[in-house]
Scaffold this active site. Sequence first.
Site, short mmCIF file in Angstrom:
data_model
loop_
_atom_site.label_atom_id
_atom_site.label_comp_id
_atom_site.label_asym_id
_atom_site.label_seq_id
_atom_site.Cartn_x
_atom_site.Cartn_y
_atom_site.Cartn_z
N HIS A 37 34.38 33.26 39.65
CA HIS A 37 34.47 33.46 41.10
C HIS A 37 33.55 34.63 41.42
O HIS A 37 33.92 35.79 41.20
CB HIS A 37 35.88 33.91 41.50
N GLU A 69 44.75 35.67 33.24
CA GLU A 69 44.54 37.01 33.81
C GLU A 69 45.48 38.09 33.25
O GLU A 69 46.08 38.84 34.00
CB GLU A 69 44.66 36.95 35.34
N GLU A 83 36.61 28.08 37.22
CA GLU A 83 36.96 28.21 38.64
C GLU A 83 35.73 28.61 39.47
O GLU A 83 35.80 29.50 40.32
CB GLU A 83 38.06 29.26 38.82
N ASN A 109 42.46 32.30 30.01
CA ASN A 109 41.59 32.18 31.19
C ASN A 109 41.59 33.50 31.98
O ASN A 109 42.64 34.10 32.19
CB ASN A 109 42.14 31.05 32.08
N ASP A 132 33.09 29.24 42.10
CA ASP A 132 32.74 29.15 43.51
C ASP A 132 31.81 30.30 43.81
O ASP A 132 31.60 31.19 42.96
CB ASP A 132 33.97 29.08 44.45
C1 XIL Z 1 44.42 30.43 44.09
C2 XIL Z 1 44.46 29.19 44.97
O1 XIL Z 1 43.14 28.74 45.18
C3 XIL Z 1 45.12 29.51 46.30
O2 XIL Z 1 45.30 28.33 47.07
C4 XIL Z 1 46.46 30.21 46.08
O3 XIL Z 1 46.99 30.63 47.30
C5 XIL Z 1 46.30 31.39 45.15
O4 XIL Z 1 45.69 31.00 43.94
N1 XIL Z 1 42.48 32.73 39.95
C6 XIL Z 1 43.23 31.66 39.53
C7 XIL Z 1 43.64 30.62 40.51
O5 XIL Z 1 43.45 31.51 38.32
O6 XIL Z 1 44.88 30.03 40.18
C8 XIL Z 1 43.68 31.15 41.92
O7 XIL Z 1 43.95 30.07 42.80
C9 XIL Z 1 42.39 31.85 42.25
C10 XIL Z 1 42.15 33.01 41.31
#
Ligand code: XIL
Length: 322
Positions: A211, A133, A241, A175, A243
């Site tokens: 996401h 990020e 990631e 990423n 969801d």
């Molecule tokens: C999130 C986790 O799911 C949480 O448990 C934590 O509190 C914060 O981080 N992008 C990412 C992940 O790259 O590492 C993040 O994970 C979600 C967003």
Amino acid sequence: MIADQTLRMAADRRNLLVGAACSPHLIAREPEYVQTLAREFNCLVAENCMKAAYVQPERGRFDFGPADRLVAFAEENRMRVRGHTLVWHNQMPEWMKTAGFSREEALGVMRDHIRGVLAHFKGRVFCWDVVNEALADGGGWRTKSPWFQMIGPDYVEAAFRFAREADPDVLLFYNDYGMDQPGSKADECYRMVRDFLDKGVPIDGVGFQYHLGVENHLDRSACAANVRRFRELGLAVHFTEMDMGIRKPITDELRSQQASEYANRVGIALDAGVSALVFWGFTDKYSWVPSFTKGEYDEPLLFDSSYRPKPAWKAVFDALAS
Ligand code: XIL
């Protein structure tokens, strides 16, 4: 469920990785969590325990206990491990971001962190999200990152060079989120990695987080083309990631919409030559989505909170098995 109807087997037949983010404390205490994870996935990623705040809580003191338990679990179950993440603006230990380091000191801190982590996991973690990020939502660098502020924009390429020095074999990924669909952030990322390749900065792949809530209907061919151009640079692409929160109130109709959107995302991945499909968790019992969205969204994953496969699971399975 009969034994050959698992995501893992469907993915194995395609030579694909299908993974989930998970946590060692849940592996230690919840048998259904363990069974589902090992049965359905051939890859895992640490949801939190490999982040800098956990692995180097104090300068020079590394704590790999929880991450080692996770990696041991993966090895016992013949799962690959994605490493997440070395350099990120969140979940940094306080000492790393507040000590007022000069550029040179901050580069040293970053190099030592990368070296320490990569040396420890060498041969057991097959790829790392080296930088997470670094790009801002509107395009350009995320200038509020402590790494950007301490070092400047070249911290990203420095991280990749340190990682390659530390381990010549592990795969190095950039990423990010918000580049899942064509647009300015995806273009920015494309320019960044193309520039890295031109300059000889070592990078092997790009992770698209995915996401996105269920209301984001993705245009399959446009998204596949967006991803494919990264593949055409010679890079691997992982969806890292995934969801898909559903905005409350949640209905069965929304659940079936979620299923077809998940199938659509798998279709994008297959069309574009994505080699790993990783979900940000697997049971709705444990997901960051409700707290991150302040309760607005829920039920983002493939299994319900009692570990029963949802319509979304079936849709993903069918898309992989087809
Ligand atoms: C999130 C986790 O799911 C949480 O448990 C934590 O509190 C914060 O981080 N992008 C990412 C992940 O790259 O590492 C993040 O994970 C979600 C967003």
